[in-house]
Enzyme design. Structure first.
Site, short mmCIF file in Angstrom:
data_model
loop_
_atom_site.label_atom_id
_atom_site.label_comp_id
_atom_site.label_asym_id
_atom_site.label_seq_id
_atom_site.Cartn_x
_atom_site.Cartn_y
_atom_site.Cartn_z
NE ARG A 1 -3.68 -1.49 2.41
CZ ARG A 1 -4.04 -3.08 3.44
NH1 ARG A 1 -2.86 -3.43 4.01
NH2 ARG A 1 -4.63 -4.09 3.23
CG ASP B 1 -9.49 -10.76 0.38
OD1 ASP B 1 -9.11 -9.53 0.13
OD2 ASP B 1 -9.45 -11.71 1.75
CD GLU C 1 -7.63 -1.27 8.91
OE1 GLU C 1 -7.26 -1.70 9.94
OE2 GLU C 1 -7.74 -1.80 8.68
NE ARG D 1 -10.10 -13.50 5.94
CZ ARG D 1 -8.99 -14.25 5.52
NH1 ARG D 1 -9.36 -15.46 6.55
NH2 ARG D 1 -7.75 -14.13 5.38
O1 LIG Z 1 1.37 -12.04 2.45
C1 LIG Z 1 0.63 -11.32 1.77
C2 LIG Z 1 -0.91 -11.61 2.13
C3 LIG Z 1 -2.34 -10.80 1.69
N1 LIG Z 1 -1.84 -9.53 0.63
C4 LIG Z 1 -2.49 -8.86 0.22
O2 LIG Z 1 -2.83 -8.17 1.14
C5 LIG Z 1 -4.33 -8.04 1.51
C6 LIG Z 1 -5.48 -7.77 2.48
O3 LIG Z 1 -4.78 -9.17 2.86
P1 LIG Z 1 -6.42 -10.78 2.89
O4 LIG Z 1 -7.53 -10.07 2.52
O5 LIG Z 1 -5.10 -11.89 3.30
O6 LIG Z 1 -6.10 -10.25 5.26
P2 LIG Z 1 -7.27 -10.45 5.13
O7 LIG Z 1 -8.17 -10.58 4.90
O8 LIG Z 1 -7.23 -11.44 6.77
O9 LIG Z 1 -7.51 -8.68 6.21
C7 LIG Z 1 -5.15 -8.54 -0.06
O10 LIG Z 1 -5.24 -8.23 -0.92
C8 LIG Z 1 -4.12 -9.94 0.10
O11 LIG Z 1 -3.90 -9.81 -1.60
C9 LIG Z 1 -0.45 -9.56 0.62
O12 LIG Z 1 -0.09 -8.91 -0.70
N2 LIG Z 1 0.49 -10.57 1.01
MN LIG Z 2 -8.86 -10.24 2.93
#
Ligand SMILES: O=c1ccn([C@@H]2O[C@H](COP(=O)(O)OP(=O)(O)O)[C@@H](O)[C@H]2O)c(=O)[nH]1
Ligand SMILES: [Mn+2]
Ligand SMILES: O=c1ccn([C@@H]2O[C@H](COP(=O)(O)OP(=O)(O)O)[C@@H](O)[C@H]2O)c(=O)[nH]1
Ligand SMILES: [Mn+2]
Lengths: 254, 254
Positions: free
Chosen positions: A88, A114, A199, A228
């Site tokens: 980010r 996701d 955040e 998810r």
């Molecule tokens: O090792 C990682 C794990 C997650 N993500 C990305 O970071 C964001 C948040 O991750 P995730 O959706 O797994 O988190 P959660 O659903 O637990 O909030 C998503 O866009 C993932 O593709 C990433 O770039 N590297």
């Molecule tokens: Mn997620």
């Protein structure tokens, strides 16, 4: 019309292309988007490269790997391995380097790969002055989390866990005007931050609670869901291998 | 251009609206679709009703409940509780009642609400003569399952489990010409069928293997993924209730 800059961290796993596919379909329906996709990877992968080029979307493709020691489980339970943090920040840096706040209008939204987004969410955020906020479905072990709104002002947070955080919101629950990146040139996400405060810490660098603009009919409509996807098991690939058979053809991309 | 009739069984759970939302986005990008949505429910729900009307898509909204005793776990492990069987049959019946094979051209595809579809899949199936087939990603505990193609003919099946089934395919892996419903007026899905044989039994009523038309570059491209969405936990709603607090507002639809 302001451009919406979508910042999406992504990483390789079996469902990655499927996730990016349905996400891209949503974005194809929205005018004036710029999709910044940042791979959590040492290199840009062929899969994401070809996917983005074939999509027809307006995009920027970046990559930065999360350092492996940050990916290990921390011994201190207050620090969680960061997901998407450096990615980010790379997206924010790209905007600082390529966007001209004197001649362009832009809004920034952190769109994880996701989640599920209703296209009407983008109408809600398009004219953000400082920071817009709205409810997020299926998050925090609740049906939704949401800003609490009174007389069109945010006065608190509907969350179970620590509603007294300054900004008790999921990443999917807000968008910011791109100008703020230039008003606060050091604002960014941190690799080490108290669990659940990512955040909140980020927004604290940019706005105060009275500046928040509640959207989605005073935060009564859910237009984004923190979905998810199940990790698919590959146990029959292993069984093929144990039998000395090749299993699926690795030239077939999934 | 033939119309594609999409038959989608759906049932209430927390992620339902999110699933339907991203599915609808995909379908909005495809011309000449008719979406037949069949709720597994005694009544049509407000959620699905409003969702479909607001979508702008060309749709038909039906409902039929799966009898509760079929939903109980069967003692015989060869019979699995059927998912979407009566709903898909209701969709087929609607087509038999409303489609005119002498004056219309149509293709039928069974599009479960939780899968991921690349819009290019619909180009592949549009001109199906009898039955088109292609690989499905993330299914069968493999990266993908696929028809095996030689000289543009299907000669077998790449699956780990029972590749000797007559049509060893997932529901997402084929489309049929609507005419077949009139050539074989009794063809349908069965509530009691040997586990894993639902698709095979259905297709056996309509076509022979030599009639199959391999698509997606001779079945080398994956354009549909058998994704599944995690069931979100609601434990903080319960905690609110234990404290005598109301939890989330049930008037806010998720
Ligand atoms: O090792 C990682 C794990 C997650 N993500 C990305 O970071 C964001 C948040 O991750 P995730 O959706 O797994 O988190 P959660 O659903 O637990 O909030 C998503 O866009 C993932 O593709 C990433 O770039 N590297
Ligand atoms: Mn997620
Ligand atoms: O009780 C049920 C369970 C499932 N479905 C629908 O039937 C299809 C197949 O179900 P599911 O995706 O759960 O099956 P799987 O992913 O295990 O193949 C989906 O469109 C579901 O919405 C249904 O109508 N009633
Ligand atoms: Mn499914």
């Amino acid at each position: 019309m302001p451009t919406i800059y979508l910042i999406t961290p992504t990483y390789y796993r079996h469902v990655q292309k499927a996730e990016l596919t349905r996400l891209a379909h949503t974005f194809m329906l929205v005018p004036n988007l710029h999709w910044i996709v940042i791979e959590d990877s040492e290199v840009k992968t062929k899969l994401v490269f070809h996917f983005l080029h074939e999509s027809g979307l307006n995009f920027t493709h970046l990559n930065v790997a999360t350092p492996s020691h940050y990916k290990m489980d921390s011994t201190d339970p207050n620090w969680l391995k960061p997901r998407g943090v450096l990615q980010r920040n790379a997206g924010l840096q790209w905007i600082r380097d390529n966007f001209d706040p004197d001649h362009q209008q832009g809004v920034i939204y952190f769109a994880d790969d996701d989640n599920t987004y209703d296209i009407r969410l983008f109408d809600e955020m398009r004219w953000t002055r400082k920071a817009s906020v709205w409810p997020v479905g299926l998050v925090g072990y609740l049906r939704y989390e949401s800003p609490v709104v009174k007389n069109s002002k945010v006065i608190g947070w509907f969350t179970y866990w620590e509603p007294n955080r300054p900004f008790a919101m999921d990443m999917a629950g807000f968008a910011i005007n791109a100008e703020l990146l230039f008003d606060f040139p050091d604002a960014k996400f941190k690799l080490q931050v108290r669990r659940g405060y990512q955040e909140s810490e980020f927004l604290s660098q940019l706005v105060t609670i009275d500046q928040l603009e509640p959207k989605a009919e005073d935060c009564t409509k859910v237009l984004v869901w923190h979905t998810r996807t199940e990790k698919p098991q590959m146990k029959n690939e292993d069984k093929f291998k144990k039998k000395g058979l090749p299993g699926s053809d690795m030239n077939v991309e999934i």
